[in-house]
Design an enzyme around this catalytic site. Structure first.
Site, PDB file in Angstrom:
ATOM      1  N   CYS A 274      13.224 122.957  18.166  1.00  0.00           N
ATOM      2  CA  CYS A 274      14.626 123.361  18.024  1.00  0.00           C
ATOM      3  C   CYS A 274      15.604 122.519  18.837  1.00  0.00           C
ATOM      4  CB  CYS A 274      14.793 124.821  18.406  1.00  0.00           C
ATOM      5  SG  CYS A 274      14.034 125.906  17.214  1.00  0.00           S
TER       6      CYS A 274
HETATM    7  C1  UDX Z   1      14.518 127.612  21.772  1.00  0.00           C
HETATM    8  C2  UDX Z   1      15.563 128.693  22.060  1.00  0.00           C
HETATM    9  O1  UDX Z   1      15.297 129.275  23.340  1.00  0.00           O
HETATM   10  C3  UDX Z   1      15.546 129.754  20.974  1.00  0.00           C
HETATM   11  O2  UDX Z   1      16.576 130.698  21.210  1.00  0.00           O
HETATM   12  C4  UDX Z   1      15.770 129.075  19.621  1.00  0.00           C
HETATM   13  O3  UDX Z   1      15.716 130.000  18.566  1.00  0.00           O
HETATM   14  C5  UDX Z   1      14.721 127.994  19.396  1.00  0.00           C
HETATM   15  O4  UDX Z   1      14.763 127.056  20.486  1.00  0.00           O
HETATM   16  P1  UDX Z   1      11.889 127.349  22.009  1.00  0.00           P
HETATM   17  O5  UDX Z   1      12.052 126.005  21.394  1.00  0.00           O
HETATM   18  O6  UDX Z   1      10.792 128.226  21.525  1.00  0.00           O
HETATM   19  O7  UDX Z   1      13.233 128.203  21.838  1.00  0.00           O
HETATM   20  O8  UDX Z   1      11.658 127.121  23.570  1.00  0.00           O
HETATM   21  P2  UDX Z   1      12.391 127.454  24.949  1.00  0.00           P
HETATM   22  O9  UDX Z   1      11.606 128.467  25.659  1.00  0.00           O
HETATM   23  O10 UDX Z   1      13.827 127.699  24.787  1.00  0.00           O
HETATM   24  O11 UDX Z   1      12.173 126.041  25.689  1.00  0.00           O
HETATM   25  C6  UDX Z   1      12.669 124.834  25.111  1.00  0.00           C
HETATM   26  C7  UDX Z   1      12.314 123.657  25.977  1.00  0.00           C
HETATM   27  O12 UDX Z   1      13.051 123.673  27.187  1.00  0.00           O
HETATM   28  C8  UDX Z   1      10.841 123.584  26.395  1.00  0.00           C
HETATM   29  O13 UDX Z   1      10.407 122.246  26.312  1.00  0.00           O
HETATM   30  C9  UDX Z   1      10.849 124.060  27.827  1.00  0.00           C
HETATM   31  O14 UDX Z   1       9.785 123.511  28.582  1.00  0.00           O
HETATM   32  C10 UDX Z   1      12.188 123.523  28.300  1.00  0.00           C
HETATM   33  N1  UDX Z   1      12.757 124.282  29.431  1.00  0.00           N
HETATM   34  C11 UDX Z   1      13.148 125.572  29.251  1.00  0.00           C
HETATM   35  C12 UDX Z   1      12.940 123.660  30.664  1.00  0.00           C
HETATM   36  O15 UDX Z   1      12.603 122.475  30.847  1.00  0.00           O
HETATM   37  N2  UDX Z   1      13.528 124.372  31.669  1.00  0.00           N
HETATM   38  C13 UDX Z   1      13.943 125.659  31.524  1.00  0.00           C
HETATM   39  O16 UDX Z   1      14.479 126.216  32.509  1.00  0.00           O
HETATM   40  C14 UDX Z   1      13.741 126.288  30.284  1.00  0.00           C
END
Ligand code: UDX
Length: 445
Positions: A274
């Site tokens: 996403c």
């Molecule tokens: C995301 C959105 O959170 C969600 O609302 C949307 O519908 C789809 O995209 P997702 O892709 O499942 O969800 O993962 P998410 O938990 O949001 O993490 C995304 C990325 O950010 C991951 O690579 C994660 O490792 C990274 N991340 C997240 C960080 O590096 N630091 C953080 O504090 C949070």
């Protein structure tokens, strides 16, 4: 019309999870997909991806008959009153989104609605750029059905905000429901649909224009990506200053309620299906409007470079990487999933291999996907211990819980040279410093 008869188009991660959750609340759900293999798989109780809690729910809804799958869109539309469009909107080479699957479903719906006398509500859940629901979906359906939107059929745009790994929880405990509506009748129907689904736990519902709803989805993901790029940039600055730690900085600013502590975990960057796609799509969308999105470009640029920080750290520790044996712990784009789409591990591993390092990888669930990506370029380990054995350096790329329990002594015992690069800040520096060579994102020593 019975709003409990539902069809869901697109049985990917978003559509299938949503369909099963609706069915588990007693809705009568028909899932539609063009992929016969996938339909057979799901009909036999198998989920084609890793999502905690979903298999159990699928068994339940198949058993009680509330959910069935088909590739027959005709019966799905005639036997339901509301159709959710949940098909993918993949990136095109120029970063804009490919709407062909949304168009295909709109074509199916328009073709059937021509012969359906009853009112039907169409709800777009796919992530689409502003204007798509009104100008593509509505026009295709009106053209093929010969019917009028807002009169013979209704139209809403209702973005989803599911996170992989906690999608079931996210559906049942949503922060809010965004309803973009073509007209108030469509919005009223979808609002009562969700009140029915959530009952006394109905989250706040925001009703607005189709275009606002479409943009809210992109704004949401871009904002979260911005928070992460922001804290990653701060982490990079910390590394140049003594006595600093980005975790403490994040805690300090997160205590300000205007900032909020979530999504401030510094690391090697964001990946997944996403954030990268949506940030890029919003940039391309803005550029097509002749607007240069300065901030969004910067958010992306910080993230494009962030994974290579781990490679630079390895070089600082080991000098030339040629023939050095490097362990990679964690390959999935985040814990709780086997998904490796746009995982930062891909950039890191490929760069290490280019530099001549011998790379050993391990992930608790993503090994099958990893084999498809890395082929024979790396060695695959069966456990974290096997992965680090005899290595000159270990990089933590995904923060799986099982890695958190690895003690410094384990690295000392099994590695040739115990050097740990904590790319996700899972270890306590005070326990590692002095015992192993320990460097970490955002830790200024
Ligand atoms: C995301 C959105 O959170 C969600 O609302 C949307 O519908 C789809 O995209 P997702 O892709 O499942 O969800 O993962 P998410 O938990 O949001 O993490 C995304 C990325 O950010 C991951 O690579 C994660 O490792 C990274 N991340 C997240 C960080 O590096 N630091 C953080 O504090 C949070």
């Amino acid at each position: 019309m019975n709003m409990r008869n539902v069809s869901v188009f697109g049985l990917g991660y978003v559509g299938l999870t949503f369909a099963i959750c609706l069915a588990s609340k007693g809705f009568n759900v028909i899932g539609v997909d063009v992929d016969k293999f996938k339909i057979d798989l799901i009909s036999n109780g198998k989920i084609p991806f890793h999502e905690p809690g979903l298999n159990e729910l699928l068994d339940e809804v198949l058993r009680n008959g509330n959910f069935r799958c088909t590739d027959n869109y005709w019966t799905a539309i005639t036997e339901s009153s509301i159709s959710f469009i949940c098909v993918g909107t993949p990136s095109k080479p120029d970063g804009s989104i490919d709407l062909k699957y949304v168009k295909n479903v709109s074509t199916d719906v328009g073709t059937v609605l021509k012969y359906k006398d009853m009112y039907h509500l169409i709800v777009v859940r796919s992530t689409v750029t502003p204007g798509t629901t009104r100008n593509l979906v509505r026009k295709v359906v009106e053209h093929l059905s010969g019917k009028k939107c807002g009169f013979h059929f209704g139209l809403c745009m209702n973005p989803e905000f599911l996170r992989e790994g906690s999608a079931v929880h996210d559906i049942f405990h949503s922060d809010r429901v965004i309803i973009g509506e073509f007209d108030s009748k469509s919005g009223d129907l979808l609002e009562s649909f969700y009140s029915n689904f959530y009952g006394s736990h109905t989250p706040p519902i925001l009703r607005t224009s189709l275009e606002n709803a479409e943009l809210i989805k992109y704004a949401n993901n871009a904002f979260l990506a911005m928070k992460i790029s922001f804290i990653n940039e701060l982490a990079n600055i910390c590394e140049y200053i003594g006595n600093t730690d980005v975790k403490v900085i994040a805690k300090g600013i997160g205590l300000d309620h205007r900032v909020n502590p979530s999504f401030l975990n510094a690391g090697l960057g964001w990946g997944g299906s996403c954030f990268p796609k949506d940030v890029q799509a919003l940039i391309s969308f803005a550029k097509n409007l002749n607007y240069d999105p300065i901030l969004l470009n910067a958010v992306k640029k910080v993230n494009d470079l962030q994974p290579y920080r781990a490679v630079d750290m390895a070089k600082k520790l080991l000098g030339k990487l040629k023939n050095k044996k490097i362990a990679i712990l964690g390959l999935a784009f985040k814990p709780g999933t086997d998904d490796m789409r746009n995982a930062v591990s891909i950039k890191i591993v490929n760069r290490l291999v280019e530099e001549g390092a011998r790379v050993v990888v391990y992930d608790p669930v993503a090994m099958d996907n990893a084999r498809k990506i890395f082929g024979n370029n790396v060695v695959y380990a069966d456990s974290s211990i096997q992965c680090i054995k005899g290595c000159d350096c270990c990089i933590i790329v995904t923060e799986w819980d099982e890695f958190r329990y690895l003690k410094p002594e384990v690295f000392v015992k099994y590695m040739r040279f115990p050097a740990v690069i904590d790319g996700r800040r899972i270890f306590d520096p005070s326990k590692f410093l002095g015992r192993v060579k320990y460097v970490a994102i955002g830790l200024g020593l």
